[in-house]
Design a protein around this motif. Sequence first.
Motif, mmCIF file in Angstrom:
data_model
loop_
_atom_site.group_PDB
_atom_site.id
_atom_site.type_symbol
_atom_site.label_atom_id
_atom_site.label_comp_id
_atom_site.label_asym_id
_atom_site.label_seq_id
_atom_site.Cartn_x
_atom_site.Cartn_y
_atom_site.Cartn_z
ATOM 1 N N SER A 34 0.830 -1.205 0.000
ATOM 2 C CA SER A 34 0.000 0.000 0.000
ATOM 3 C C SER A 34 0.863 1.254 0.000
ATOM 4 C CB SER A 34 -0.942 0.013 1.208
ATOM 5 O OG SER A 34 -0.192 0.119 2.397
ATOM 6 N N THR A 36 0.751 5.208 1.535
ATOM 7 C CA THR A 36 0.092 6.016 2.550
ATOM 8 C C THR A 36 0.622 7.439 2.503
ATOM 9 O OG1 THR A 36 -0.038 4.061 3.965
ATOM 10 C CG2 THR A 36 -0.375 6.177 5.020
ATOM 11 N N SER A 59 -5.413 3.657 5.842
ATOM 12 C CA SER A 59 -6.858 3.460 6.016
ATOM 13 C C SER A 59 -7.118 2.766 7.353
ATOM 14 C CB SER A 59 -7.426 2.640 4.865
ATOM 15 O OG SER A 59 -6.816 1.371 4.827
ATOM 16 N N GLY A 60 -8.039 3.308 8.102
ATOM 17 C CA GLY A 60 -8.423 2.710 9.381
ATOM 18 C C GLY A 60 -7.505 3.017 10.544
#
Length: 144
Positions: A34, A36, A59-60
């Motif tokens: 991912s 970020t 995310s999260g």
Amino acid sequence: MLCSSVAAFGMSAPARAQMGQNTIGPSLAIGGGSTTIGIDSKFGVSDNLSLRPFVYFPSGGTVFGSALTYDFNLTNTGNKVQITPFVGGAVDIGTGGGSSNTVVSFVGGADFDVTEAVQLKAALAVPLSSGYSTDVRLGAGFRF
């Protein structure tokens, strides 16, 4: 103990070591499949030591922390781009989903002074704990 030693060392450093070494700007952390976005910064403690606080927004959750690095100030005569490699250690604290985790990482990279006001950054953060991915961190810093 390490923090108090760094603070004492930083206070004994000449005032010129503090000026022009501080930066803040956008950053990307790429790793673990991912990408970020976040904010990365650098605060000169002395001629060769820097604190590099950061915050990323996966995310999260949120990942924040700081690295303490030794900066190798290389002298480039005739080049407009000044390169400053660095090595050190970082502590990352991740929060999200009702839990938090702390990871200690080895950090190495370089700062590239493009102009008097802009600095590009590239770093590799290698966690010392299993189960965490190595990150490549790329960003820009604006001097203040």
